[in-house]
Design an enzyme around this catalytic site. Structure first.
Site, PDB file in Angstrom:
ATOM      1  N   SER A  50       0.813  -1.404  -0.017  1.00  0.00           N
ATOM      2  CA  SER A  50      -0.118   0.035   0.117  1.00  0.00           C
ATOM      3  C   SER A  50       1.017   1.182   0.155  1.00  0.00           C
ATOM      4  O   SER A  50       1.927   1.233   0.688  1.00  0.00           O
ATOM      5  CB  SER A  50      -1.050  -0.138   1.402  1.00  0.00           C
ATOM      6  OG  SER A  50      -1.424   1.228   1.401  1.00  0.00           O
ATOM      7  N   TYR A 104      -2.349  -0.315   9.967  1.00  0.00           N
ATOM      8  CA  TYR A 104      -1.965  -0.850   8.819  1.00  0.00           C
ATOM      9  C   TYR A 104      -0.903  -0.645   7.971  1.00  0.00           C
ATOM     10  O   TYR A 104      -0.524  -1.508   7.319  1.00  0.00           O
ATOM     11  CB  TYR A 104      -3.283  -0.424   8.008  1.00  0.00           C
ATOM     12  CG  TYR A 104      -3.769  -0.514   6.474  1.00  0.00           C
ATOM     13  CD1 TYR A 104      -4.481  -1.806   6.299  1.00  0.00           C
ATOM     14  CD2 TYR A 104      -3.208   0.265   5.358  1.00  0.00           C
ATOM     15  CE1 TYR A 104      -4.609  -1.968   4.908  1.00  0.00           C
ATOM     16  CE2 TYR A 104      -3.287   0.019   4.286  1.00  0.00           C
ATOM     17  CZ  TYR A 104      -4.168  -1.334   3.896  1.00  0.00           C
ATOM     18  OH  TYR A 104      -4.120  -1.483   2.630  1.00  0.00           O
TER      19      TYR A 104
END
Length: 251
Positions: free
Chosen positions: A142, A156
Protein backbone atom coordinates in the site's frame (compact mmCIF):
# COMPACT_ATOMS: atom_id res chain seq x y z
CA UNK A 1 0.02 -23.57 -19.30
CA UNK A 2 1.42 -21.53 -16.37
CA UNK A 3 -0.69 -21.42 -13.21
CA UNK A 4 -1.19 -18.53 -10.77
CA UNK A 5 -2.64 -18.44 -7.26
CA UNK A 6 -4.37 -15.14 -6.42
CA UNK A 7 -5.63 -14.63 -2.87
CA UNK A 8 -8.75 -12.53 -2.44
CA UNK A 9 -10.01 -13.00 -5.97
CA UNK A 10 -13.71 -12.42 -5.36
CA UNK A 11 -13.66 -8.65 -5.97
CA UNK A 12 -11.55 -5.53 -6.39
CA UNK A 13 -7.84 -5.78 -7.09
CA UNK A 14 -7.76 -9.55 -6.66
CA UNK A 15 -10.55 -10.09 -9.18
CA UNK A 16 -8.89 -7.76 -11.67
CA UNK A 17 -5.52 -9.46 -11.21
CA UNK A 18 -7.09 -12.87 -11.76
CA UNK A 19 -8.83 -11.71 -14.94
CA UNK A 20 -5.78 -9.95 -16.36
CA UNK A 21 -3.52 -12.89 -15.59
CA UNK A 22 -5.97 -15.33 -17.18
CA UNK A 23 -6.15 -13.20 -20.34
CA UNK A 24 -2.43 -13.81 -20.76
CA UNK A 25 -3.01 -17.55 -21.05
CA UNK A 26 -2.44 -18.48 -17.41
CA UNK A 27 -4.65 -20.76 -15.35
CA UNK A 28 -5.83 -19.27 -12.05
CA UNK A 29 -6.57 -20.61 -8.59
CA UNK A 30 -8.27 -17.80 -6.70
CA UNK A 31 -9.33 -17.66 -3.08
CA UNK A 32 -12.23 -16.18 -1.19
CA UNK A 33 -13.45 -15.97 2.40
CA UNK A 34 -16.71 -14.02 2.86
CA UNK A 35 -17.79 -13.60 -0.77
CA UNK A 36 -18.09 -17.00 -2.50
CA UNK A 37 -20.55 -15.73 -5.11
CA UNK A 38 -18.04 -13.09 -6.19
CA UNK A 39 -15.31 -15.71 -6.48
CA UNK A 40 -17.49 -17.99 -8.60
CA UNK A 41 -18.40 -15.00 -10.77
CA UNK A 42 -14.69 -14.36 -11.32
CA UNK A 43 -14.25 -18.00 -12.34
CA UNK A 44 -17.21 -17.73 -14.72
CA UNK A 45 -15.79 -14.59 -16.33
CA UNK A 46 -12.42 -16.28 -16.85
CA UNK A 47 -14.05 -19.35 -18.35
CA UNK A 48 -16.27 -17.24 -20.63
CA UNK A 49 -13.06 -15.77 -22.05
CA UNK A 50 -11.75 -19.27 -22.74
CA UNK A 51 -9.56 -19.58 -19.65
CA UNK A 52 -9.49 -22.05 -16.78
CA UNK A 53 -9.92 -21.20 -13.10
CA UNK A 54 -10.75 -22.73 -9.73
CA UNK A 55 -12.02 -20.95 -6.59
CA UNK A 56 -10.96 -22.23 -3.15
CA UNK A 57 -11.92 -20.96 0.32
CA UNK A 58 -9.14 -19.52 2.48
CA UNK A 59 -9.09 -17.72 5.82
CA UNK A 60 -5.81 -15.83 5.60
CA UNK A 61 -6.00 -14.92 9.27
CA UNK A 62 -5.91 -18.56 10.43
CA UNK A 63 -2.58 -20.18 9.57
CA UNK A 64 -3.64 -23.50 11.13
CA UNK A 65 -5.73 -24.01 7.98
CA UNK A 66 -2.86 -23.47 5.56
CA UNK A 67 -1.83 -27.16 5.34
CA UNK A 68 -5.39 -28.09 4.32
CA UNK A 69 -5.36 -25.26 1.76
CA UNK A 70 -2.06 -26.61 0.41
CA UNK A 71 -3.70 -29.99 -0.06
CA UNK A 72 -6.67 -28.39 -1.84
CA UNK A 73 -4.24 -26.60 -4.17
CA UNK A 74 -2.49 -29.90 -4.93
CA UNK A 75 -5.84 -31.48 -5.79
CA UNK A 76 -6.86 -28.55 -8.01
CA UNK A 77 -3.53 -28.60 -9.83
CA UNK A 78 -3.76 -32.32 -10.46
CA UNK A 79 -7.43 -32.49 -11.43
CA UNK A 80 -7.64 -29.31 -13.53
CA UNK A 81 -4.17 -28.95 -15.07
CA UNK A 82 -2.48 -32.32 -14.50
CA UNK A 83 0.40 -30.59 -12.72
CA UNK A 84 1.91 -30.71 -9.26
CA UNK A 85 3.40 -27.19 -9.22
CA UNK A 86 2.27 -23.62 -9.92
CA UNK A 87 4.20 -20.66 -11.30
CA UNK A 88 2.94 -17.41 -9.76
CA UNK A 89 1.64 -16.28 -6.38
CA UNK A 90 -0.21 -13.02 -5.78
CA UNK A 91 -0.60 -12.23 -2.07
CA UNK A 92 -3.50 -9.82 -2.39
CA UNK A 93 -6.16 -10.69 0.21
CA UNK A 94 -6.33 -8.16 3.01
CA UNK A 95 -8.34 -6.12 5.46
CA UNK A 96 -8.41 -2.52 6.62
CA UNK A 97 -9.38 -0.94 9.92
CA UNK A 98 -8.46 2.56 11.00
CA UNK A 99 -7.72 4.07 14.40
CA UNK A 100 -5.44 6.81 15.65
CA UNK A 101 -2.24 5.60 17.25
CA UNK A 102 -3.63 6.41 20.70
CA UNK A 103 -6.80 4.41 20.02
CA UNK A 104 -5.15 1.38 18.42
CA UNK A 105 -5.81 -1.61 20.66
CA UNK A 106 -3.72 -4.75 20.81
CA UNK A 107 -6.72 -6.64 19.43
CA UNK A 108 -6.94 -4.39 16.36
CA UNK A 109 -3.16 -4.56 15.87
CA UNK A 110 -3.13 -8.37 16.11
CA UNK A 111 -6.14 -8.74 13.79
CA UNK A 112 -4.41 -6.72 11.09
CA UNK A 113 -1.09 -8.50 11.63
CA UNK A 114 -2.68 -11.94 11.18
CA UNK A 115 -4.20 -11.02 7.83
CA UNK A 116 -1.77 -8.48 6.36
CA UNK A 117 1.65 -9.81 7.40
CA UNK A 118 1.60 -13.12 9.24
CA UNK A 119 -0.86 -14.58 6.73
CA UNK A 120 1.12 -13.82 3.55
CA UNK A 121 4.38 -14.78 5.29
CA UNK A 122 3.29 -18.25 6.32
CA UNK A 123 1.01 -18.91 3.35
CA UNK A 124 3.99 -18.29 1.06
CA UNK A 125 6.10 -20.58 3.24
CA UNK A 126 3.42 -23.29 3.08
CA UNK A 127 3.08 -23.10 -0.70
CA UNK A 128 6.78 -22.63 -1.48
CA UNK A 129 7.51 -26.32 -2.18
CA UNK A 130 4.87 -26.18 -4.94
CA UNK A 131 6.19 -22.97 -6.55
CA UNK A 132 8.08 -23.83 -9.72
CA UNK A 133 11.64 -22.59 -10.23
CA UNK A 134 11.67 -19.50 -12.42
CA UNK A 135 8.31 -18.37 -11.07
CA UNK A 136 7.29 -15.07 -9.53
CA UNK A 137 5.55 -13.60 -6.48
CA UNK A 138 3.77 -10.26 -6.20
CA UNK A 139 2.79 -8.93 -2.78
CA UNK A 140 0.10 -6.25 -2.68
CA UNK A 141 1.26 -3.60 -0.21
CA UNK A 142 0.00 0.00 0.00
CA UNK A 143 1.11 3.56 -0.53
CA UNK A 144 0.18 4.01 3.15
CA UNK A 145 3.86 3.13 3.59
CA UNK A 146 5.01 6.13 1.52
CA UNK A 147 3.10 8.92 -0.21
CA UNK A 148 -0.23 7.97 1.37
CA UNK A 149 0.62 8.52 5.04
CA UNK A 150 -2.62 9.47 6.80
CA UNK A 151 -3.62 9.61 10.47
CA UNK A 152 -5.44 6.46 11.49
CA UNK A 153 -3.38 4.03 9.43
CA UNK A 154 -0.38 3.46 11.71
CA UNK A 155 -1.16 -0.23 12.31
CA UNK A 156 -2.25 -0.91 8.73
CA UNK A 157 0.78 0.91 7.30
CA UNK A 158 3.13 -0.90 9.67
CA UNK A 159 1.91 -4.27 8.41
CA UNK A 160 2.12 -3.23 4.77
CA UNK A 161 5.61 -1.86 5.40
CA UNK A 162 6.57 -5.24 6.79
CA UNK A 163 5.26 -6.85 3.61
CA UNK A 164 7.52 -4.60 1.53
CA UNK A 165 10.53 -5.65 3.63
CA UNK A 166 9.50 -9.31 3.32
CA UNK A 167 9.41 -8.84 -0.46
CA UNK A 168 13.07 -7.89 -0.52
CA UNK A 169 14.11 -10.78 1.73
CA UNK A 170 12.19 -13.29 -0.39
CA UNK A 171 13.73 -11.86 -3.56
CA UNK A 172 17.17 -12.41 -2.03
CA UNK A 173 16.54 -15.88 -0.66
CA UNK A 174 14.66 -17.26 -3.68
CA UNK A 175 16.94 -15.79 -6.33
CA UNK A 176 18.89 -19.04 -6.52
CA UNK A 177 15.74 -20.69 -7.84
CA UNK A 178 15.18 -17.92 -10.38
CA UNK A 179 12.06 -16.74 -8.52
CA UNK A 180 11.34 -13.01 -8.81
CA UNK A 181 9.57 -11.25 -5.94
CA UNK A 182 8.12 -7.74 -6.10
CA UNK A 183 5.43 -5.71 -4.40
CA UNK A 184 2.96 -3.17 -5.70
CA UNK A 185 1.71 -0.33 -3.51
CA UNK A 186 -1.69 0.90 -4.69
CA UNK A 187 -2.98 4.34 -3.85
CA UNK A 188 -6.65 5.07 -3.24
CA UNK A 189 -8.49 2.47 -5.32
CA UNK A 190 -12.22 1.95 -5.77
CA UNK A 191 -12.67 -1.45 -4.10
CA UNK A 192 -14.86 -3.04 -1.40
CA UNK A 193 -12.16 -2.73 1.29
CA UNK A 194 -13.03 -1.14 4.64
CA UNK A 195 -16.68 -2.18 4.32
CA UNK A 196 -17.01 -0.66 0.85
CA UNK A 197 -15.82 2.74 2.08
CA UNK A 198 -15.98 4.51 -1.29
CA UNK A 199 -19.62 3.54 -1.77
CA UNK A 200 -20.46 4.71 1.77
CA UNK A 201 -18.46 7.93 1.58
CA UNK A 202 -18.42 9.14 -2.05
CA UNK A 203 -17.74 12.67 -0.86
CA UNK A 204 -14.05 11.80 -0.29
CA UNK A 205 -13.46 10.91 -3.94
CA UNK A 206 -13.06 14.47 -5.34
CA UNK A 207 -10.56 15.31 -2.59
CA UNK A 208 -8.46 12.22 -3.36
CA UNK A 209 -8.66 12.85 -7.11
CA UNK A 210 -7.47 16.43 -6.60
CA UNK A 211 -4.34 15.14 -4.85
CA UNK A 212 -3.56 12.68 -7.66
CA UNK A 213 -1.46 13.83 -10.61
CA UNK A 214 -3.57 11.91 -13.12
CA UNK A 215 -6.74 13.44 -11.73
CA UNK A 216 -8.81 10.50 -10.47
CA UNK A 217 -8.86 7.69 -7.94
CA UNK A 218 -7.61 4.30 -9.01
CA UNK A 219 -9.71 1.50 -10.43
CA UNK A 220 -9.01 -2.21 -9.80
CA UNK A 221 -7.79 -2.72 -13.37
CA UNK A 222 -5.10 -0.06 -12.86
CA UNK A 223 -3.56 -2.35 -10.25
CA UNK A 224 -4.48 -5.69 -11.85
CA UNK A 225 -2.68 -4.76 -15.05
CA UNK A 226 0.48 -3.85 -13.13
CA UNK A 227 0.41 -7.14 -11.23
CA UNK A 228 -0.05 -9.16 -14.42
CA UNK A 229 2.82 -7.31 -16.11
CA UNK A 230 5.18 -8.08 -13.23
CA UNK A 231 4.36 -11.77 -13.45
CA UNK A 232 4.75 -12.29 -17.17
CA UNK A 233 7.78 -11.99 -19.42
CA UNK A 234 7.60 -8.19 -19.45
CA UNK A 235 8.78 -8.25 -15.83
CA UNK A 236 11.46 -10.89 -16.20
CA UNK A 237 14.31 -8.54 -15.14
CA UNK A 238 12.49 -6.92 -12.22
CA UNK A 239 12.87 -8.23 -8.68
CA UNK A 240 13.05 -6.91 -5.10
CA UNK A 241 11.13 -3.77 -6.10
CA UNK A 242 8.17 -2.00 -4.54
CA UNK A 243 6.26 -0.18 -7.28
CA UNK A 244 3.77 2.49 -6.27
CA UNK A 245 0.69 2.31 -8.49
CA UNK A 246 -1.19 5.44 -7.45
CA UNK A 247 -1.50 7.72 -10.49
CA UNK A 248 1.00 10.10 -8.87
CA UNK A 249 -0.63 10.61 -5.49
CA UNK A 250 0.69 13.82 -3.90
CA UNK A 251 3.21 14.20 -6.69
Amino acid sequence: MPIAIVTGGSSGIGRSAALQIARRGTGVILTYQHHPSGAHDTVARIESDGGRAVALPLDLGDSTRFPAFHDAVVTALRDTWQRDTFDYLVNNAGASRTATFEDTTEELFDDLMRVLLRGPYFLTRTLLPRLADGGAIVNVASNAVGSGLEPGYSAYGTMKGGLVVLTRYLAKELSGRGVRVNSVSPGSTRTRIADDAFARHPEVIPHLAAQTALGRVGEPDDIGLAIAALLDDAGRWITAQDIEVSGGYRL
